[in-house]
Scaffold this motif. Structure first.
Motif, PDB file in Angstrom:
ATOM      1  N   VAL A 344       4.398 -42.154  48.272  1.00 23.36           N
ATOM      2  CA  VAL A 344       4.185 -42.996  47.155  1.00 23.36           C
ATOM      3  C   VAL A 344       3.189 -43.996  46.789  1.00 23.36           C
ATOM      4  O   VAL A 344       2.568 -43.817  46.034  1.00 23.36           O
ATOM      5  CB  VAL A 344       5.461 -43.926  47.202  1.00 23.36           C
ATOM      6  CG1 VAL A 344       5.353 -44.851  45.851  1.00 23.36           C
ATOM      7  CG2 VAL A 344       6.885 -43.095  46.932  1.00 23.36           C
ATOM      8  N   LYS A 345       2.423 -44.317  47.946  1.00 25.66           N
ATOM      9  CA  LYS A 345       1.436 -45.152  47.933  1.00 25.66           C
ATOM     10  C   LYS A 345       0.133 -44.174  47.692  1.00 25.66           C
ATOM     11  O   LYS A 345      -0.690 -44.756  46.922  1.00 25.66           O
ATOM     12  CB  LYS A 345       1.079 -45.704  49.355  1.00 25.66           C
ATOM     13  CG  LYS A 345      -0.248 -46.372  49.632  1.00 25.66           C
ATOM     14  CD  LYS A 345      -0.345 -47.661  49.128  1.00 25.66           C
ATOM     15  CE  LYS A 345      -1.799 -48.269  49.444  1.00 25.66           C
ATOM     16  NZ  LYS A 345      -1.811 -49.646  48.772  1.00 25.66           N
ATOM     17  N   HIS A 346       0.111 -43.061  48.142  1.00 31.82           N
ATOM     18  CA  HIS A 346      -1.007 -42.127  47.788  1.00 31.82           C
ATOM     19  C   HIS A 346      -1.027 -41.877  46.497  1.00 31.82           C
ATOM     20  O   HIS A 346      -2.246 -41.804  45.785  1.00 31.82           O
ATOM     21  CB  HIS A 346      -1.013 -40.815  48.850  1.00 31.82           C
ATOM     22  CG  HIS A 346      -2.126 -39.846  48.292  1.00 31.82           C
ATOM     23  ND1 HIS A 346      -3.180 -39.959  48.827  1.00 31.82           N
ATOM     24  CD2 HIS A 346      -1.989 -38.594  47.744  1.00 31.82           C
ATOM     25  CE1 HIS A 346      -4.039 -39.060  48.479  1.00 31.82           C
ATOM     26  NE2 HIS A 346      -3.267 -38.162  47.866  1.00 31.82           N
ATOM     27  N   LEU A 347      -0.076 -41.826  45.801  1.00 33.74           N
ATOM     28  CA  LEU A 347       0.153 -41.253  44.400  1.00 33.74           C
ATOM     29  C   LEU A 347      -0.091 -42.545  43.391  1.00 33.74           C
ATOM     30  O   LEU A 347      -0.710 -42.244  42.361  1.00 33.74           O
ATOM     31  CB  LEU A 347       1.683 -40.764  43.978  1.00 33.74           C
ATOM     32  CG  LEU A 347       1.889 -39.387  44.763  1.00 33.74           C
ATOM     33  CD1 LEU A 347       3.250 -38.905  44.313  1.00 33.74           C
ATOM     34  CD2 LEU A 347       1.087 -38.347  44.137  1.00 33.74           C
ATOM     35  N   CYS A 348       0.104 -43.789  44.032  1.00 31.79           N
ATOM     36  CA  CYS A 348      -0.176 -44.974  42.920  1.00 31.79           C
ATOM     37  C   CYS A 348      -1.587 -45.404  43.046  1.00 31.79           C
ATOM     38  O   CYS A 348      -2.064 -45.430  41.965  1.00 31.79           O
ATOM     39  CB  CYS A 348       0.637 -46.098  43.742  1.00 31.79           C
ATOM     40  SG  CYS A 348       2.491 -45.880  43.477  1.00 31.79           S
ATOM     41  N   ASP A 349      -2.081 -45.497  44.130  1.00 36.85           N
ATOM     42  CA  ASP A 349      -3.522 -45.919  44.160  1.00 36.85           C
ATOM     43  C   ASP A 349      -4.397 -45.496  45.316  1.00 36.85           C
ATOM     44  O   ASP A 349      -5.445 -45.844  45.572  1.00 36.85           O
ATOM     45  CB  ASP A 349      -3.456 -47.472  44.295  1.00 36.85           C
ATOM     46  CG  ASP A 349      -3.082 -48.226  45.581  1.00 36.85           C
ATOM     47  OD1 ASP A 349      -2.398 -47.417  46.289  1.00 36.85           O
ATOM     48  OD2 ASP A 349      -3.338 -49.318  45.805  1.00 36.85           O
ATOM     49  N   TRP A 350      -3.975 -44.321  45.970  1.00 40.10           N
ATOM     50  CA  TRP A 350      -4.599 -43.763  47.231  1.00 40.10           C
ATOM     51  C   TRP A 350      -4.752 -44.524  48.326  1.00 40.10           C
ATOM     52  O   TRP A 350      -4.122 -44.239  49.417  1.00 40.10           O
ATOM     53  CB  TRP A 350      -6.014 -43.194  46.710  1.00 40.10           C
ATOM     54  CG  TRP A 350      -6.629 -42.264  47.452  1.00 40.10           C
ATOM     55  CD1 TRP A 350      -6.711 -42.223  48.995  1.00 40.10           C
ATOM     56  CD2 TRP A 350      -7.082 -40.907  47.166  1.00 40.10           C
ATOM     57  NE1 TRP A 350      -7.267 -40.907  49.558  1.00 40.10           N
ATOM     58  CE2 TRP A 350      -7.480 -40.141  48.240  1.00 40.10           C
ATOM     59  CE3 TRP A 350      -7.114 -40.332  46.015  1.00 40.10           C
ATOM     60  CZ2 TRP A 350      -7.826 -39.084  48.151  1.00 40.10           C
ATOM     61  CZ3 TRP A 350      -7.514 -39.044  45.638  1.00 40.10           C
ATOM     62  CH2 TRP A 350      -7.917 -38.361  46.780  1.00 40.10           C
ATOM     63  N   HIS A 351      -5.342 -45.864  48.463  1.00 34.82           N
ATOM     64  CA  HIS A 351      -5.430 -46.648  49.424  1.00 34.82           C
ATOM     65  C   HIS A 351      -5.791 -48.062  48.743  1.00 34.82           C
ATOM     66  O   HIS A 351      -6.546 -48.199  47.887  1.00 34.82           O
ATOM     67  CB  HIS A 351      -6.126 -46.226  50.573  1.00 34.82           C
ATOM     68  CG  HIS A 351      -7.661 -46.081  50.137  1.00 34.82           C
ATOM     69  ND1 HIS A 351      -8.588 -46.943  50.233  1.00 34.82           N
ATOM     70  CD2 HIS A 351      -8.485 -45.045  49.730  1.00 34.82           C
ATOM     71  CE1 HIS A 351      -9.639 -46.678  49.752  1.00 34.82           C
ATOM     72  NE2 HIS A 351      -9.776 -45.419  49.468  1.00 34.82           N
TER      73      HIS A 351
END
Length: 487
Positions: A344-351
């Motif tokens: 989920v984090k990767h899809l939202c803003d990568w990092h």
């Protein structure tokens, strides 16, 4: 960045440059006083002669759209005419969805008066003067050097290893959490952590239990994700666990310093909450937003440290202990959520941005964070003592403080007959910023009262401000002018 001009063919090149620049100036795309590129540079960019650009600039100057300054450059002189009206908007297939968002409230967006008062009791605000600027500057310089080693590459989705190790050690030391760095996910503040957990655990129609009263940003966020949000009342021991219904997927709580009332959840209630969540299969989101500042008694056990079944996600932030503009937070995840949360984090803003992560990792590792917390705790304790003095004595006839052992805000419940809205208006005239308790209620009847943040007001100013508040309350009570006459 090149100036946007498109050349079409080989005819009337100076006219093409002139017309496009004139249109951009009249439309406001080139602002008043903005410097245009030197004629030689623009000619090279467009692939035309310098004479072509010079002719266009001279024509613009004759029409008073350009101001040429010898030895300095050419600057836009925008006409007073306004921009043309935009074309009518197209009918969108998503119009109904956009209208839904237009109706979503954005609580705590700081809808403050145009001018701030001299004495402000705004909750969640800290005093920038207490931030260790010199130590942070050294950590930022270190971060810039570290970032240079990997410039041009994306960072790890879960956060930099050094920061995750530092956070795991910090929460183990200060909150007694049982976790490893592998369970730590770095986020852009608490709000992103809550958003990620909502995306991970909720579907349209899912049921979420939140405290009533409670943190409105969490309630609105989960509702915007399609969840049905239920407010569960709180008492002196925290959330009434027996009121949590079956079918709940996520339970959001602030057990160490209930937001906004301030009381801690009792140990018995914490065990009851964990047992109830285990029985219905819910994940408990523990928002530990300001427990770093504790003033009395033994530390409360974090829910995560009591969790034996992997059902607690512990959310923390550096907005309250450092500065909110850093936008750095974290969530300590139970094992079952680790891999899905990374997706989920990767899809939202990568990092999250790596430079502040490097800086914060060094700031924690060098001991600056604990030193800063200890310093601020002493400062806040003095302010808290002044508030308690006033509400135990001079203001006791009108307000009762809710007992709180941590954080840097307190809630004061109004006695019957106190017109809180009128008090806020009159206090603002007296240069005192007061904030109501009522907006934090949603499902049940609201208790009238005030929330006093003391992170950004000095102890000596607390005495001056509450002295003015007492004078207003006396006036409202009828010692002077009747309240009806004051309105």
């Amino acid at each position: 960045m090149e100036l946007h001009i498109v050349m079409d063919g080989e005819r009337d090149l100076a006219g093409q440059v002139y017309r496009q620049l004139a249109a951009a100036i009249r439309a406001g795309r080139l602002g008043d006083g903005q410097q245009l590129p030197p004629s030689r540079l623009l000619a090279e960019q467009l692939g035309v002669s310098r004479k072509t650009v010079t002719q266009a600039y001279l024509r613009l100057a004759r029409e008073q759209l350009l101001d040429g300054r010898v030895g300095v450059g050419s600057f836009v002189r925008a006409p007073p005419a306004t921009r043309p009206a935009p074309p009518p908007a197209a009918e969108l297939a998503s119009a109904a969805v956009l209208r839904k968002w237009a109706g979503v409230a954005t609580p705590l967006r700081r809808d403050l008066p145009p001018a701030r008062s001299r004495y402000e009791f705004l909750g969640g605000s800290t005093t920038p003067a207490h931030f260790p600027q010199d130590a942070w500057r050294r950590c930022v310089l270190h971060a810039l050097r570290q970032d240079a080693l990997t410039r041009g590459r994306y960072g790890p989705t879960e956060g930099l290893p050094a920061l995750r190790e530092a956070i795991a050690g910090h929460v183990a030391f200060s909150r007694g959490l049982s976790c490893t760095a592998a369970q730590v996910l770095v986020t852009n503040g608490t709000q992103q952590a809550l958003d990620l957990l909502g995306r991970l655990l909720l579907e349209p129609g899912s049921v979420v239990a939140v405290e009533e009263p409670g943190y409105p940003m969490a309630r609105q966020l989960f509702a915007s994700q399609g969840a049905r949000v239920l407010g569960v009342p709180v008492d002196a021991d925290g959330m009434l666990v027996e009121r949590i219904p079956d079918g709940v997927s996520l339970i959001y709580v602030t057990p160490t310093h209930q937001f906004p009332l301030g009381m801690p959840m009792s140990l018995a209630r914490r065990h009851a909450l964990l047992e109830r969540a285990r029985r219905i299969g819910a994940i408990v989101v523990e928002d530990d937003y300001d427990s770093a500042f504790r003033y009395e008694g033994r530390p409360d056990d974090a829910l995560q440290s009591l969790d034996r079944h992997g059902i607690v996600a512990f959310v923390g932030s550096f907005s309250k202990v450092l500065l909110p503009e850093l936008r750095l937070g974290y969530v300590v995840l139970p094992p079952a959520l680790l891999a899905p949360a990374l997706t989920v984090k990767h899809l939202c803003d990568w990092h999250s941005a790596t430079m502040p992560q490097h800086a914060l990792a060094k700031f924690i590792g060098d001991g600056h964070l604990l030193k800063h917390i200890r310093r601020c705790r002493a400062i806040y304790a003095a302010r808290r003592a002044r508030l308690r003095h006033w509400f135990a004595g001079p203001l006791a006839a009108w307000f009762t403080l809710v007992p709180a052992t941590a954080g840097f805000h307190v809630a004061a419940l109004a006695a019957e007959g106190v017109d809180v809205e009128l008090l806020i208006r009159l206090a603002r005239r007296a240069d005192v910023g007061l904030y109501p308790l009522m907006p934090f209620y949603h499902d049940g009847p609201a208790r009238p009262g005030l929330v006093f943040g003391y992170g950004a007001i000095d102890a000596i100013d607390i005495d001056a401000a509450l002295g003015r508040v007492r004078a207003i309350l006396r006036q409202m009570q009828g010692a002077g002018t009747p309240p009806a006459a004051i309105k």
